[in-house]
Design a protein around this motif. Structure first.
Motif, PDB file in Angstrom:
ATOM      1  N   SER A 167       0.828  -1.207   0.000  1.00 59.74           N
ATOM      2  CA  SER A 167       0.000   0.000   0.000  1.00 59.74           C
ATOM      3  C   SER A 167       0.863   1.258   0.000  1.00 59.74           C
ATOM      4  O   SER A 167       0.570   2.224  -0.719  1.00 59.74           O
ATOM      5  CB  SER A 167      -0.924  -0.006   1.218  1.00 59.74           C
ATOM      6  N   THR A 168       1.928   1.245   0.786  1.00 61.18           N
ATOM      7  CA  THR A 168       2.812   2.415   0.816  1.00 61.18           C
ATOM      8  C   THR A 168       3.489   2.625  -0.533  1.00 61.18           C
ATOM      9  O   THR A 168       3.592   3.762  -1.018  1.00 61.18           O
ATOM     10  CB  THR A 168       3.890   2.230   1.914  1.00 61.18           C
ATOM     11  N   ALA A 169       3.921   1.522  -1.163  1.00 65.91           N
ATOM     12  CA  ALA A 169       4.543   1.632  -2.485  1.00 65.91           C
ATOM     13  C   ALA A 169       3.552   2.171  -3.508  1.00 65.91           C
ATOM     14  O   ALA A 169       3.895   3.021  -4.346  1.00 65.91           O
ATOM     15  CB  ALA A 169       5.076   0.265  -2.931  1.00 65.91           C
ATOM     16  N   ALA A 170       2.284   1.697  -3.439  1.00 68.25           N
ATOM     17  CA  ALA A 170       1.262   2.178  -4.378  1.00 68.25           C
ATOM     18  C   ALA A 170       0.992   3.663  -4.165  1.00 68.25           C
ATOM     19  O   ALA A 170       0.912   4.445  -5.130  1.00 68.25           O
ATOM     20  CB  ALA A 170      -0.024   1.365  -4.206  1.00 68.25           C
ATOM     21  N   LEU A 171       0.853   4.072  -2.902  1.00 65.41           N
ATOM     22  CA  LEU A 171       0.612   5.485  -2.615  1.00 65.41           C
ATOM     23  C   LEU A 171       1.797   6.345  -3.042  1.00 65.41           C
ATOM     24  O   LEU A 171       1.612   7.437  -3.600  1.00 65.41           O
ATOM     25  CB  LEU A 171       0.333   5.667  -1.124  1.00 65.41           C
ATOM     26  N   LEU A 172       2.994   5.876  -2.779  1.00 69.90           N
ATOM     27  CA  LEU A 172       4.172   6.637  -3.203  1.00 69.90           C
ATOM     28  C   LEU A 172       4.247   6.741  -4.717  1.00 69.90           C
ATOM     29  O   LEU A 172       4.638   7.785  -5.262  1.00 69.90           O
ATOM     30  CB  LEU A 172       5.439   5.970  -2.656  1.00 69.90           C
ATOM     31  N   LEU A 173       3.857   5.664  -5.424  1.00 65.34           N
ATOM     32  CA  LEU A 173       3.853   5.703  -6.883  1.00 65.34           C
ATOM     33  C   LEU A 173       2.847   6.723  -7.389  1.00 65.34           C
ATOM     34  O   LEU A 173       3.145   7.515  -8.299  1.00 65.34           O
ATOM     35  CB  LEU A 173       3.531   4.314  -7.436  1.00 65.34           C
ATOM     36  N   VAL A 174       1.637   6.716  -6.784  1.00 61.82           N
ATOM     37  CA  VAL A 174       0.619   7.705  -7.174  1.00 61.82           C
ATOM     38  C   VAL A 174       1.133   9.113  -6.895  1.00 61.82           C
ATOM     39  O   VAL A 174       0.991  10.026  -7.728  1.00 61.82           O
ATOM     40  CB  VAL A 174      -0.696   7.430  -6.420  1.00 61.82           C
ATOM     41  N   GLY A 175       1.715   9.303  -5.710  1.00 62.37           N
ATOM     42  CA  GLY A 175       2.254  10.620  -5.377  1.00 62.37           C
ATOM     43  C   GLY A 175       3.366  11.045  -6.327  1.00 62.37           C
ATOM     44  O   GLY A 175       3.437  12.206  -6.741  1.00 62.37           O
ATOM     45  N   LEU A 176       4.226  10.092  -6.691  1.00 60.61           N
ATOM     46  CA  LEU A 176       5.314  10.398  -7.626  1.00 60.61           C
ATOM     47  C   LEU A 176       4.768  10.785  -8.992  1.00 60.61           C
ATOM     48  O   LEU A 176       5.239  11.752  -9.616  1.00 60.61           O
ATOM     49  CB  LEU A 176       6.238   9.188  -7.742  1.00 60.61           C
TER      50      LEU A 176
ATOM     51  N   VAL B 234      -0.435  11.601   0.962  1.00 54.67           N
ATOM     52  CA  VAL B 234       0.196  11.754   2.276  1.00 54.67           C
ATOM     53  C   VAL B 234      -0.759  11.319   3.378  1.00 54.67           C
ATOM     54  O   VAL B 234      -0.378  10.624   4.325  1.00 54.67           O
ATOM     55  CB  VAL B 234       0.650  13.218   2.479  1.00 54.67           C
ATOM     56  N   GLY B 235      -2.025  11.738   3.239  1.00 54.31           N
ATOM     57  CA  GLY B 235      -3.006  11.333   4.241  1.00 54.31           C
ATOM     58  C   GLY B 235      -3.198   9.835   4.284  1.00 54.31           C
ATOM     59  O   GLY B 235      -3.256   9.232   5.364  1.00 54.31           O
ATOM     60  N   GLY B 236      -3.296   9.220   3.080  1.00 56.82           N
ATOM     61  CA  GLY B 236      -3.437   7.764   3.035  1.00 56.82           C
ATOM     62  C   GLY B 236      -2.234   7.063   3.638  1.00 56.82           C
ATOM     63  O   GLY B 236      -2.381   6.096   4.398  1.00 56.82           O
ATOM     64  N   SER B 237      -1.037   7.568   3.300  1.00 56.66           N
ATOM     65  CA  SER B 237       0.175   6.968   3.870  1.00 56.66           C
ATOM     66  C   SER B 237       0.206   7.130   5.383  1.00 56.66           C
ATOM     67  O   SER B 237       0.542   6.195   6.123  1.00 56.66           O
ATOM     68  CB  SER B 237       1.420   7.616   3.252  1.00 56.66           C
ATOM     69  N   ALA B 238      -0.164   8.338   5.841  1.00 54.36           N
ATOM     70  CA  ALA B 238      -0.169   8.588   7.284  1.00 54.36           C
ATOM     71  C   ALA B 238      -1.174   7.677   7.988  1.00 54.36           C
ATOM     72  O   ALA B 238      -0.879   7.095   9.038  1.00 54.36           O
ATOM     73  CB  ALA B 238      -0.497  10.051   7.568  1.00 54.36           C
TER      74      ALA B 238
END
Length: 496
Positions: free
Chosen positions: A11-20, A200-204
């Motif tokens: 999930s963190t990798a997916a969120l970071l990819l979306v953020g990137l 960021v919110g999802g990751s947090a």
């Protein structure tokens, strides 16, 4: 539902990819919009420069024309001041006008016509002024009335107005384009910020949920550990009591067994004396006529001595077993005495005790100790090593000289490892665990013993907080590995 470590990573990798991707889109779009704004700005600036050059040239021509008309009407030189001021500027302004419009090929023809018209207008102005100064005002007015200058000026004004109008339109269009780009940049920034905020919110939230799960799991683990420690303490106490009971029972049993055994051994001795007397009597008398006499003599001289021999052999074996049980029972009750030891000295002392037995047959015993000082029970260590070395000597392979190597090294978990390796006759794989059982022996029973040596060794090793294992192959040799804590006090304190 608890979040697993793999789920957190995914999930963190997916969120970071979306953020990137969102950040890349924002940066790319921002750069593109900034470039477009720069283009619009440059076009607007060029339009303003062209408009300024056109307006300045037009104003200069109009000022020159105004000065000419005032001079023609009044004949006074002071009315020529606008003409005199504008005339030196017109050449520079015309050159700048040509330079500004040079990048636009579509303006070449109008610009050329304008240059011709401006030259004609300046010529007409200069000619009429010169005639008026010479007193030929009528001729000058005749030239004016031909509308030659007016036509040139009208053509110039038309061109000037077209250029100014096009420049104004370009400026307005550029402003609209810049406004559109600015609005687009604003929306891209807002949308990108929203996406990044969501990421960021999802990751947090994910990290907080995972941290909460970890905290809960840690709390559960601490509670379980606390309960486990209590249960271990209770079980240890129970095991200690059970062990004491077993040891007490073993002592009582062996003590009670020894009493009748001593009686049997005593009566056996008396029976041997009686049999001896009976044998003397039977050998000194002969009653060949009575068939019972020969049977009695056979019983007295052969059967009874053989039976007594079996009884004595059995009682000796039983006595040995009782002594073995007593030995293990006493060892279990012995209070351990942790002390600082040089393991190399302990091993050297143990190996020197069997060195003569080994060397007289061409064998060797060596040691390799890579362990600093340890804290353990010296007597237990000496007994453990002594038993293993005695076994290696007892069960050596007669086909080759015995070689024994004792190694010691540091191990993980603040422990040490001691290997006792020999090239003896080896132990079958089916007996690797069996040899540690009480009264069990492996291989050919060519040596005396009750089968308690390795059982005793395992008991002592475990009392020191360790474990013993072996690796062996028939015909090759055996390696016993002992794992012990470096500081016995930590182990003794943990089980009290």
């Amino acid at each position: 539902m608890p979040i697993s470590g793999n789920a957190l990573v995914r999930s963190t990798a997916a969120l970071l990819l979306v953020g990137l991707l969102a950040l890349a889109a924002i940066v790319g779009t921002t750069i593109w919009l900034v470039e477009r704004n720069q283009v619009y700005f440059d076009e607007g600036l060029e339009a303003r420069i062209a408009r300024s050059a056109t307006v300045n040239l037009r104003n200069a021509l109009q000022n020159a024309e105004t000065g000419q008309r005032g001079f023609l009407l009044t004949g006074e030189e002071r009315y020529l001041e606008p003409y005199n001021d504008a005339l030196p500027q017109i050449s520079d302004l015309l050159e700048r006008f040509n330079t500004v419009l040079k990048p636009y090929p579509e303006a070449d023809a109008p610009v050329a016509a304008l240059n011709a018209g401006v030259a004609d207008k300046l010529s007409e102005l200069a000619q009429t002024i010169a005639l008026t100064r010479a007193g030929k005002r009528d001729e000058a007015m005749a030239i004016v009335e031909t509308d030659r200058g007016k036509d040139a000026m009208d053509e110039a004004r038309t061109l000037f107005d077209g250029i100014i109008t096009a420049a104004d339109e370009r400026i307005v269009a550029g402003i609209e384009d810049q406004r559109g780009s600015t609005n687009a940049l604003r929306w891209v920034t807002i949308i990108g910020a929203f996406v990044i905020f969501v990421v960021v919110g999802g990751s947090a939230l994910t990290v907080m949920a995972y941290t909460r799960d970890i905290a809960k799991a840690r709390g559960d683990l601490e509670a379980a550990n606390a309960g486990l420690e209590d249960r271990v303490r209770e079980r240890t106490a129970d095991l200690g009591k059970a062990n004491e009971e077993i040891q007490r029972f073993a002592y009582i049993v062996t003590h009670d067994l020894r009493a009748p055994l001593v009686n049997i051994m005593g009566f056996t001795a008396e029976l041997e004396g009686t049999v001896g007397t009976l044998q003397g009597y039977m050998n000194g008398h002969d009653d060949g006529d009575d068939p019972r006499w020969s049977d009695a003599r056979l019983a007295a001289t052969e059967d009874l001595p053989e039976a007594i021999g079996f009884i004595r052999s059995s009682t000796r074996k039983m006595d040995g077993l009782i002594n073995a049980i007593l030995k293990i029972s006493r060892e279990g009750r012995r209070q351990l005495r942790p002390e600082s030891l040089d393991l190399n000295e302990v091993i050297e002392t143990s190996t020197s005790a069997v060195h003569h037995q080994i060397s007289e047959n061409g064998g060797s015993v060596t040691s390799d100790v890579k362990v600093p000082r340890i804290v353990s029970d010296k007597l237990s260590l000496e007994q453990i090593l002594g038993n293993l070395l005695d076994n290696a000597v007892k069960y050596q392979d007669t086909a080759r000289p015995l070689t024994i190597v004792v190694r010691a090294a540091l191990a993980a978990g603040n422990r040490i490892s001691i290997d006792v390796q020999d090239n003896g006759r080896g132990i079958a794989s089916t007996d690797h665990e069996r040899v540690f059982e009480l009264f069990r022996r492996s291989g050919a029973q060519s040596q005396p013993g009750e089968g308690i040596g390795l059982a005793h060794v395992r008991t002592m090793v475990r009392s020191l907080g360790g474990e013993i294992t072996l690796v062996s192959e028939l015909g090759t040799g055996t390696t016993f590995t002992i794992s012990l804590p470096r500081d016995l006090r930590n182990y003794v304190g943990s089980v009290q």
